[in-house]
Design an enzyme around this catalytic site. Structure first.
Site, mmCIF file in Angstrom:
data_model
loop_
_atom_site.group_PDB
_atom_site.id
_atom_site.type_symbol
_atom_site.label_atom_id
_atom_site.label_comp_id
_atom_site.label_asym_id
_atom_site.label_seq_id
_atom_site.Cartn_x
_atom_site.Cartn_y
_atom_site.Cartn_z
ATOM 1 N N GLU A 99 -47.464 -2.775 42.133
ATOM 2 C CA GLU A 99 -48.685 -2.934 42.925
ATOM 3 C C GLU A 99 -49.277 -1.606 43.372
ATOM 4 O O GLU A 99 -50.489 -1.409 43.360
ATOM 5 C CB GLU A 99 -48.415 -3.796 44.166
ATOM 6 C CG GLU A 99 -48.235 -5.272 43.891
ATOM 7 C CD GLU A 99 -46.914 -5.580 43.233
ATOM 8 O OE1 GLU A 99 -45.996 -4.760 43.330
ATOM 9 O OE2 GLU A 99 -46.818 -6.638 42.603
ATOM 10 N N HIS A 169 -44.954 -16.374 49.469
ATOM 11 C CA HIS A 169 -46.126 -16.819 48.718
ATOM 12 C C HIS A 169 -47.101 -17.514 49.650
ATOM 13 O O HIS A 169 -47.887 -18.334 49.219
ATOM 14 C CB HIS A 169 -45.716 -17.795 47.596
ATOM 15 C CG HIS A 169 -44.824 -17.178 46.562
ATOM 16 N ND1 HIS A 169 -43.499 -16.951 46.765
ATOM 17 C CD2 HIS A 169 -45.080 -16.730 45.315
ATOM 18 C CE1 HIS A 169 -42.968 -16.387 45.697
ATOM 19 N NE2 HIS A 169 -43.898 -16.239 44.806
#
Lengths: 365, 406
Positions: A99, A169
């Site tokens: 990322e 999540h």
């Protein structure tokens, strides 16, 4: 990801057993009507709409590139499906699992003149890139005295609770980016809104983070205009007008407060429902004017309450509208624990009942 | 990725075609030995011994682990049983997930059993371990019962984290989890290794990660710190060929993960051969505990299921590929065949072990489906340690506060 959300069944909290309730969504999706001025429409859900917006961008802007983990085959939510065959592997490509690298690379490409659209696979994974966003992207224009900027960068990430996301999540990290000047954070509540807001973010000359409520990817089905249209950033939208209390939220939670407004109407409480849309820079005027009219404010969000976005709104409004307030400002948000423990997910949400209770407290203050 | 494959990408960008062609040309599975050396029948009939010349590849090492591996009957049956427990436990998790008794995320270890069983066989009981989310097999090997694991998956109080952790957050003494953000566990592993060294213990920390996570920047930060400070850390890349749906060739400029660090020696190991894994781990452990610093291992293994339960596992690889590995390189059946060939045990005995394993799993499933869940007041527990004076956790509005009891 397999999302099977029954969107039309409202949560029945009084009589259902625990197991039945776990399979129902915690909200009802409210459809909006498209603006007839935008031309012909097609029924699309949120992920198809995002794909449509990206398609329009790649078509009209030859410098646009889309990259991220697994975007080439369409992404884990299929938002980028069919873009690579249509526009080529040099414009829609996968990155490795990194990322920090994705956002750093995106900043560089944006500074050099490409319209970079980076996808972070889940907002929960954005933290390795936090340094790049806060220390590089946000500060580029400021530190170079406008010689350089990475305004052409847009970061997209699926956001928020989904029913079974658990700790990694389900996060809603918008508050952590609101605290960073120089970037814009935008969260849509529906497909029609998402298309306009995403296109605005891409065209905007500042680095933007666009959080997409993942629970709405399949369940938010609306008639979305096929033409290109934008929705202005930093403008909140008054969805329903009211006179007794202002309710403010964004993303999925807007649908919860719309139900709350209906429930309150049965008790003759008139609620003004506002979707904030842009978290930072946020529309102070609309909110303050509304609170000056109603005298009461309820802010609701999924993220934990301490130092959430609601805290900033509450502090600003209490200063600007101090003499207009009839009751203290209430924030109905997630608990100050990590969002969201899987086994306790139904208990964590700022549900419509808690919001309604808060409204009654404010009315009776 | 070779240039021919690159050319194919430009000509035919369709996903499935591309992958099939890539597989033909890159032969993801070809670098792994498909022909096992013949098992030498030991004269006394009490040991299984054979040579594994193709089981290791070395990076910056002149001498590697011994290519002659052996085990006695007891060890053979134990390894078989443990691998079978992991396999059956994952199958049970698969079934329970499909019947919606387990929800959320579930990443299965089936196919990779030889790695956890082989490595644990060479580990000392005080060695530490940390891994990412494909953790059920490791949780079992680090001492948690099958009940503890399956009940944790179904969110019950008898789970190893009392139902709070779920699939990705299982812990045990010396086992630091169970981590959701891949790559983040590697520097943690280096830190645990530092603690061992600091306390003068002759133990190692094994930090596992996958082929996808191998490209995270923090992994390289951990390598540097471990080498600089000579930490007893074994970095293990469980390379199962795919990072979710992306093959190693498409994600990594250098897919030889054991060579990724130019200053830390590395060993590539055939991760489907439990004895080769054990031998290599012994070698690595000796290296680290003798003060020579860290080591990297790459376990070449394979997973039969998809990345997680929401991934069928066939959109980026062919069914034939999966079946092929099951037939020719399955760690459990190939080990069983070897043990039988060396006359250490009979088919009958293996069947008995299978039945024992079945009972263990059934009992655990029973607990997993019927035990009570955690009380809702636990929502607020363990956010902080040592409740400060008058500190309460705020609930989701200005009027809800909870006393933290722990």
């Amino acid at each position: 990801m397999n999302l099977s959300v029954h969107r039309l069944i409202p949560t029945i909290s009084t009589c259902s057993s625990f197991f039945i309730r776990r399979r129902l969504a915690h909200f009802t999706f409210f459809k909006d009507q498209p603006d007839p001025a935008h031309g012909p429409t097609k029924e699309m859900n949120l992920c198809q709409t995002i794909q449509n917006a990206l398609d329009i961008t790649l078509k009209n802007d030859h410098t646009a590139i889309i990259f991220g983990e697994d975007v080439a085959f369409g992404g884990v939510f299929r938002c980028t499906a069919e873009l690579r065959p249509k526009y080529g592997a040099d414009r829609v490509f996968n990155t490795p699992l990194c990322e920090q690298g994705i956002v750093g690379f995106g900043i560089g490409a944006a500074v050099a003149g490409a319209t970079s659209i980076a996808e972070i696979q889940f907002a929960d994974y954005i933290f390795p890139a936090y340094d790049q966003i806060v220390n590089e992207a946000a500060k580029y224009r400021y530190r170079s005295q406008n010689l350089f900027n990475c305004g052409r960068l847009t970061i997209r990430a699926p956001w928020g609770a989904v029913g079974h996301g658990a700790l990694y999540h389900s996060q809603s990290p918008e508050a952590q980016f609101m605290h960073t000047p120089g970037i814009k954070v935008v969260i849509p509540r529906s497909a029609i809104q998402a298309k306009g807001l995403l296109l605005s973010c891409i065209k905007d000359d500042n680095p933007c983070i666009f959080f997409e409520p993942k629970i709405l990817y399949r369940s938010a089905k609306e008639d979305v205009p096929l033409n290109e249209y934008t929705i202005p950033l930093s403008k909140a939208q008054i969805i329903t007008e009211g006179s007794d209390i202002t309710l403010v939220s964004w993303g999925t939670q807007v649908h919860v407060i719309r139900v709350v407004a209906q429930m309150a109407a049965k008790e003759n409480i008139s609620c003004e429902v506002i979707d904030l849309r842009t978290i930072v820079p946020w529309d102070v005027d609309t909110i303050c004017q509304s609170v000056s009219k109603t005298g009461r404010l309820l802010i609701s969000h999924e993220a934990p309450i301490t130092a959430g976005v609601g805290a900033e709104i509450a502090a600003t409004v209490s200063k600007e509208c101090f003499l207009n307030l009839e009751a203290p400002i209430e924030r109905i948000c997630g608990y100050d624990i990590h969002p969201i423990p899987h086994v306790f997910e139904p208990f964590y949400f700022p549900s419509k009942w808690r919001c309604l209770e808060a409204i009654k407290r404010m009315i009776n203050f | 990725m070779n240039t021919y494959a690159k050319l194919l990408i430009r000509l035919q960008p369709s996903g499935r075609q591309l992958l099939q062609q890539q597989q033909q040309h890159e032969q993801i599975a070809s670098s792994l030995p498909t022909v096992f050396s013949s098992v030498r029948k030991a004269s006394s009939g009490t040991t299984l011994e054979y040579d594994t010349p193709k089981a290791y590849k070395l990076h910056m090492l002149e001498k590697g682990p011994s290519t002659h591996v052996s085990c006695n009957r007891e060890e053979g049956l134990e390894y078989y049983k443990k691998m079978q427990v992991v396999r059956r436990m994952e199958a049970s998790a698969n079934n329970m997930y499909k019947s919606k008794l387990i929800r959320g995320f579930c990443h299965l270890y089936s196919g990779q059993e030889a790695v956890c069983v082989g490595m644990k066989a060479a580990m000392d009981k005080n060695d530490s371990l940390i891994t990412a989310y494909r953790a059920h097999g490791w949780t079992y090997m680090m001492g948690v019962s099958v009940t503890g694991i399956l009940a944790e998956l179904t969110g019950r109080k008898s789970g190893c984290a009392e139902g709070r952790g779920g699939s990705m957050h299982m812990y045990a003494p010396n086992f630091y989890g169970g981590n959701g953000i891949v790559g983040a566990q590697v520097p943690l592993g280096a830190g645990v290794a530092f603690a061992h060294k600091y306390r003068g213990e002759s133990n190692v920390c094994i930090a596992l990660y996958g082929d996808g996570a191998a490209n995270q920047g923090q992994v390289f930060e951990a390598y540097n710190m471990a080498k600089l400070w000579s930490l007893p850390c074994i970095f293990v890349c469980e390379n199962n060929g795919y990072g979710m749906g992306t093959s190693t060739a498409r994600a990594s400029a250098n897919p030889n993960f054991y060579t990724r660090c130019e200053y830390i020696p590395g060993i590539w190991v055939d991760g489907m051969d439990v004895l080769a894994v054990r031998e290599a781990t012994r070698f690595a452990r000796d290296w680290c505990t003798s003060g020579k610093g860290p080591m990297i291992m790459e376990m070449a293994t394979y997973r039969y299921f998809g990345h997680s339960m929401s991934d069928p596992g066939t959109s980026y690889r062919t069914r034939e590929e999966v079946q092929d590995v099951r037939k020719s390189r399955d760690p459990i059946t190939s080990f069983r065949e070897k043990v039988i060939e060396a006359n250490l045990a009979t088919d009958e005995e293996f069947k008995n072990i299978d039945n024992e394993v079945k009972k263990i799993i059934e009992d655990a499933e029973n607990h997993a489906q019927n035990d009570p869940e955690l009380h809702v007041d636990e929502l607020y527990s363990h956010v902080y340690s040592m409740r400060p004076e008058n500190f309460k956790i705020r609930g989701c509005d200005n009027f809800t506060f909870k006393e933290i009891s722990k």
